[in-house]
Write an enzyme that holds these catalytic residues in place. Structure first.
Site, PDB file in Angstrom:
ATOM      1  N   GLN A 148       0.827  -1.201   0.000  1.00 11.74           N
ATOM      2  CA  GLN A 148       0.000   0.000   0.000  1.00 11.74           C
ATOM      3  C   GLN A 148       0.864   1.255   0.000  1.00 11.74           C
ATOM      4  O   GLN A 148       0.533   2.252  -0.642  1.00 11.74           O
ATOM      5  CB  GLN A 148      -0.928   0.004   1.224  1.00 11.74           C
ATOM      6  N   SER A 174      -5.405   1.652   5.065  1.00 15.94           N
ATOM      7  CA  SER A 174      -6.175   1.035   3.999  1.00 15.94           C
ATOM      8  C   SER A 174      -6.996  -0.148   4.499  1.00 15.94           C
ATOM      9  O   SER A 174      -6.501  -1.007   5.236  1.00 15.94           O
ATOM     10  CB  SER A 174      -5.237   0.549   2.889  1.00 15.94           C
ATOM     11  N   HIS A 176      -7.810  -2.526   2.689  1.00 18.22           N
ATOM     12  CA  HIS A 176      -7.270  -3.727   2.058  1.00 18.22           C
ATOM     13  C   HIS A 176      -6.288  -4.442   2.982  1.00 18.22           C
ATOM     14  O   HIS A 176      -6.158  -5.666   2.917  1.00 18.22           O
ATOM     15  CB  HIS A 176      -6.597  -3.366   0.734  1.00 18.22           C
ATOM     16  N   ASP A 183     -11.975  -5.322  -4.139  1.00 17.24           N
ATOM     17  CA  ASP A 183     -12.443  -4.559  -5.287  1.00 17.24           C
ATOM     18  C   ASP A 183     -12.897  -5.546  -6.356  1.00 17.24           C
ATOM     19  O   ASP A 183     -12.197  -6.520  -6.640  1.00 17.24           O
ATOM     20  CB  ASP A 183     -11.328  -3.692  -5.858  1.00 17.24           C
ATOM     21  N   GLU A 232     -16.689   4.854  -4.883  1.00 13.73           N
ATOM     22  CA  GLU A 232     -16.048   3.643  -5.379  1.00 13.73           C
ATOM     23  C   GLU A 232     -17.066   2.504  -5.400  1.00 13.73           C
ATOM     24  O   GLU A 232     -17.160   1.722  -4.441  1.00 13.73           O
ATOM     25  CB  GLU A 232     -14.839   3.262  -4.521  1.00 13.73           C
TER      26      GLU A 232
END
Length: 262
Positions: A148, A174, A176, A183, A232
């Site tokens: 990241q 993040s 993630h 995603d 998003e």
């Protein structure tokens, strides 16, 4: 239905009253060794906030260098990270697995990984989507701190920090890195992560049904001022079916649900 995918490489100043730290305390804070307190990693460089209110907000303290709150529940399915809240230094989920779904990334790439509970939920979501004629592809899941960091620095170099901060998270903040975010995309948008995904059948189906499998669209349209990120429609965050359904029905972000640190 299986897709044949062509590879696409796409503090706070110290709290008032704590400003006069003794020299040995400062030296200790500079030491970035860590220690365990229960099951939570506590960094020596962190100013701890032991009050009940802080414990209710699941923070172990404030990073004096970045002025970010450090969460104390990184393994929780409901862990809450954003531009003001980061994961403990060195955090990595210990139950990462590869969900059995269609992936854009090649075999062995960490982007295929999620924490086990989230991975199992994603398999169910993809299975139901397939039955409804919706073909989804997993694009990017788990990212390490270092990965990241590289992505964020590249975005800053190419677009400038102000623009990068609208769509890219600094390392440690993040979702993630939690292993709870994936995603997703589809052939209808050439497997890109693009806001146009929202206008596709796949994007519409996902927005309407993700909560049934424990996921939310983490950065929804019209709430950039709250989340700090642009819309998003591809970014799924796993929270478990109960909380995800509540947020969906009440049209809430995690920031609005928790009510602090944004």
């Amino acid at each position: 239905m299986k897709l044949l995918i062509t590879t696409t490489l796409i503090t706070l100043g110290l709290l008032s009253g704590c400003q006069q730290l003794q020299q040995d305390d400062t030296a200790k804070q500079a030491d970035l060794m860590s220690q365990k307190r229960g099951s939570v990693l506590i960094e020596k460089g962190i100013v701890e906030l032991p009050g009940e209110e802080d414990l209710d907000k699941n923070i172990s303290g404030i990073d004096p260098e970045t002025e970010l709150y450090v969460v104390d529940n990184p393994d929780s399915i409901e862990v809450y990270v954003n531009k003001q809240r980061r994961l403990p230094e060195g955090y990595e989920p210990n139950d990462l697995v590869e969900p059995d779904v269609e992936h854009l990334a090649k075999q062995g790439n960490n982007r295929r990984l999620l924490r086990q509970e989230a991975a199992e939920a994603l398999e169910l979501l993809f299975e139901e989507a397939d039955e409804q004629g919706i073909d989804l592809v997993a694009v990017s899941g788990y990212r390490s701190y270092e990965r990241q960091k590289t992505i964020y620095q590249s975005n800053v170099a190419n677009k400038g920090q102000e623009e990068a901060d609208r769509f890219s998270a600094q390392a440690g903040t993040s979702e993630h890195q939690t292993g709870l975010a994936m995603d997703v995309s589809a052939a209808s948008v050439s497997f890109l992560l693009d806001q146009a995904f929202d206008q596709t059948d796949e994007g519409s189906w996902l927005a309407e049904h993700a909560h049934q499998f424990g996921f939310i669209i983490r950065y929804p349209e019209g709430k950039t001022d709250i989340t700090g990120y642009e819309f998003e429609p591809w970014h799924l965050r796993y929270l478990g079916e109960e909380l995800a359904t509540y947020l969906y029905e009440e049209d809430l972000t995690l920031e609005e649900y928790f009510g602090y640190h944004y």
